[in-house]
Design a protein around this motif. Structure first.
Motif, short mmCIF file in Angstrom:
data_model
loop_
_atom_site.label_atom_id
_atom_site.label_comp_id
_atom_site.label_asym_id
_atom_site.label_seq_id
_atom_site.Cartn_x
_atom_site.Cartn_y
_atom_site.Cartn_z
N ILE A 47 43.13 47.81 44.84
CA ILE A 47 43.48 47.46 43.45
C ILE A 47 43.59 48.71 42.58
CG2 ILE A 47 42.73 46.21 41.41
CD1 ILE A 47 41.32 44.26 43.11
N GLN A 48 42.61 49.62 42.76
CA GLN A 48 42.57 50.80 41.90
C GLN A 48 43.85 51.62 42.06
OE1 GLN A 48 40.10 49.67 43.68
NE2 GLN A 48 38.30 49.54 42.38
N GLU A 92 37.02 54.38 44.95
CA GLU A 92 37.32 53.36 45.97
C GLU A 92 37.64 54.02 47.30
OE1 GLU A 92 36.90 50.22 45.85
OE2 GLU A 92 37.82 49.75 47.79
N TYR B 34 49.87 35.20 40.45
CA TYR B 34 48.59 35.63 41.02
C TYR B 34 47.63 34.45 41.11
CZ TYR B 34 50.34 40.25 40.03
OH TYR B 34 51.10 41.36 39.97
N SER B 37 41.47 34.21 41.81
CA SER B 37 40.53 35.26 42.24
C SER B 37 41.15 36.64 42.04
CB SER B 37 40.14 35.05 43.70
OG SER B 37 41.28 35.14 44.51
N GLN B 38 42.46 36.72 42.25
CA GLN B 38 43.13 38.01 42.07
C GLN B 38 43.04 38.47 40.63
OE1 GLN B 38 46.95 37.18 43.81
NE2 GLN B 38 46.91 39.13 44.89
N THR B 39 43.30 37.54 39.71
CA THR B 39 43.26 37.93 38.30
C THR B 39 41.85 38.33 37.88
OG1 THR B 39 43.48 35.57 37.99
CG2 THR B 39 45.21 36.93 37.09
N THR B 40 40.85 37.60 38.38
CA THR B 40 39.49 37.97 37.97
C THR B 40 39.14 39.35 38.51
OG1 THR B 40 38.77 36.57 39.78
CG2 THR B 40 38.38 35.75 37.56
N ALA B 41 39.52 39.61 39.77
CA ALA B 41 39.24 40.93 40.36
C ALA B 41 39.94 42.02 39.55
CB ALA B 41 39.71 40.97 41.80
N LEU B 42 41.16 41.75 39.18
CA LEU B 42 41.92 42.73 38.41
C LEU B 42 41.27 42.96 37.06
CD1 LEU B 42 45.73 42.08 38.76
CD2 LEU B 42 44.53 44.24 38.92
N THR B 44 38.12 42.52 36.13
CA THR B 44 36.86 43.27 36.20
C THR B 44 37.17 44.75 36.44
OG1 THR B 44 36.75 42.55 38.48
CG2 THR B 44 35.25 41.49 36.94
N GLU B 45 38.14 45.01 37.29
CA GLU B 45 38.50 46.40 37.57
C GLU B 45 38.99 47.08 36.30
OE1 GLU B 45 38.07 48.52 39.76
OE2 GLU B 45 39.36 50.00 38.79
#
Lengths: 272, 224
Positions: A47-48, A92, B34, B37-42, B44-45
């Motif tokens: 992701i990063q 990461e 998306y 889960s993908q949006t939440t991960a994104l 938080t990142e």
């Protein structure tokens, strides 16, 4: 004429043979290549890294237009944000490189024993190669921002990973605080209750009457005394005892339990 | 064919023009592609990225990059040490509640130390502060809090931290959790060794724990 036919037979044989071999080999190779590309990647999407590149590509989309707009776009994604994104990407990477390192030995042993398939090993090797390139890429990017950052970016990233790890662990312990507190409060209450029950039981045996709450008990103690002597502060010791019982909670009450035979004696004294 | 190294997934990101905070564009056309889960991960990142960005902006180093782990910036260390010292004096004056408050401040400061500073330093600091706060809690007979802090302390620094092991064990003893106390103190002895200064105290505590265990066993046997 006859010669031509007899000559054609071996040629036909050869062409069929070579043709079939060629088709087989090409099909086989294609299938193998497809299999190799369809191998699952070792890690989930990075992701990063995707965010970093997405940010990077936000800029050029505006640069094709007028100069002013380009400047505006450049302002839109400041370099500091990109640096932060790059740092996130490096952390990461560190995590992944460490994971690969720790997995490598175990995996190679498993492979030697034949416990895991060859494609797993292939996936692993590919991931390793990708990470090497990824790290090199990050270093060159870092050097592009600030000369010399490439040498320290992974040191910083490493510390960041470890710091995040230790904080996470401590956080986990601290999160249990409420649970522990609730447990202990409950236990404390339980102990007190148990203590009181014990007290009541003792009392019941003592006065050969069914167990009753402490308040009633204390009244029972001082009732005869009060009957014998008026509740004036001047009179007897037994009165003082009764006040003690009423004022304090269980510790005093337990004292009263022990004193209760004495209390009985005093009753007699009072009657005289 | 493009190699996988050159490929990336483009996310629909937008930059807030004033705060420079990055967020995911909320266009319905893009966000539907998306999964949740993908949006939440994104997201938080992106929040961690934004915090990191703010941290980077507050740096005074040339180029706005985090300095190498060594040498350490002495400012924060000095502040934390100062807070710790005041807390220690408060503790010595038997002002335990105040000491807890001051230790908590110091802990907050130590926890907010930027991530790129050496982890060994952070570990030492956190271990000492948690152990001291555990002690302050214990003086107020708040065993649950003391136990949690002692556990955090030994997590940060298991070696050479006999005090925290002892305090955690003592809290468990006070709460009558003999089995857990035995496991905890046992691990402490394993790590510290029996010969060291703190190790001897741990062994002594272990004796108490074993006695307590026996008593508890007798109590259950007699009651059943």
């Amino acid at each position: 004429m006859v010669d031509w036919i007899t000559l054609a037979v071996p040629f036909a044989y050869l062409s069929v043979l070579i043709g079939s071999l060629a088709t087989f080999s090409s099909l086989y190779r294609k299938r193998k290549a497809r299999k190799a590309t369809s191998l699952e990647p070792w890690f989930p999407p990075h992701i990063q890294r995707d965010i970093y590149f997405s940010l990077l590509h936000l800029e050029p989309s505006g640069s094709s237009k007028e100069k002013e707009k380009e400047k505006e776009k450049e302002k839109k994604v400041p370099e500091s944000v990109l640096k932060a994104a790059l740092l996130r990407r490096a952390t990461e990477d560190i995590r992944r490189v460490m994971a690969l390192r720790s997995q490598k030995q175990a995996l190679s042993i498993l492979l030697q024993r034949g416990s895991v398939g060859d494609d797993l090993w292939q996936r692993f090797l590919r991931a390793e190669k990708e990470m090497e390139e990824e790290v090199r890429d990050v270093v060159s990017e870092a050097n592009a921002y600030v000369p010399g950052w490439g040498q320290t970016i992974f040191q910083s990233a490493n510390e960041m990973v470890n710091n995040a790890l230790i904080r996470e662990r401590i956080e986990k312990h601290q999160k249990k605080l409420e649970e522990e507190k609730a447990w202990w409060d409950k236990k404390k209450a339980n102990i007190q209750e148990g203590f009181m029950k014990e007290l009541d039981a003792e009392k019941g045996v003592d006065s050969t009457k069914p167990a009753a709450p402490v308040a009633v008990e204390s009244k029972k103690v001082d009732a005869p005394a009060a009957a014998s002597a008026p509740p004036a502060p001047t009179v007897t010791e037994s009165d003082e005892d009764a006040v003690l019982v009423e004022a304090d909670d269980q510790p005093a009450a337990s004292a009263a339990v022990q004193k209760s035979p004495g209390g009985g004696k005093k009753k007699k004294k009072g009657k005289k | 064919m493009a190699r996988s190294v050159d490929l990336f997934t483009q996310y629909p990101l937008i930059v807030d023009p004033t705060s420079k905070a990055i967020s995911l564009s909320t266009n319905t056309t893009t966000s539907t592609s998306y999964t949740h889960s993908q949006t939440t991960a994104l997201n938080t990142e992106l929040t961690t990225l934004n915090t990191l960005h703010r941290n980077l902006l507050s740096l005074e180093t040339p180029g706005g990059i985090p300095p190498p782990p060594l040498p350490i910036n002495p400012k924060r260390t000095a502040q934390i040490t100062k807070l710790k010292d005041t807390a220690n004096t408060a503790f010595r004056k038997n002002n335990h509640a105040e000491a807890v408050r001051l230790y908590t401040f110091a802990l907050d400061m130590a926890l907010s130390r930027p991530g790129w500073e050496p982890v060994s330093l952070a570990r030492d600091e956190l271990a000492a502060l948690y152990a001291n706060r555990a002690q302050a809690y214990m003086s107020q007979r708040e065993w649950a809090e003391g136990l949690v802090d002692a556990r955090a302390s030994v997590e940060a620094k298991p070696m050479g931290n006999a005090k925290a092991w002892w305090r955690g064990g003592q809290c468990l003893v006070e709460m009558g959790r003999w089995e857990e106390a035995k496991a905890f103190v046992g691990r402490g002895i394993e790590i510290e060794g029996k010969e060291s200064e703190g190790g001897k105290e741990l062994v002594q505590l272990m004796g108490e724990v074993e006695e307590g265990l026996k008593r508890a066993a007798q109590a259950t046997a007699s009651s059943s």
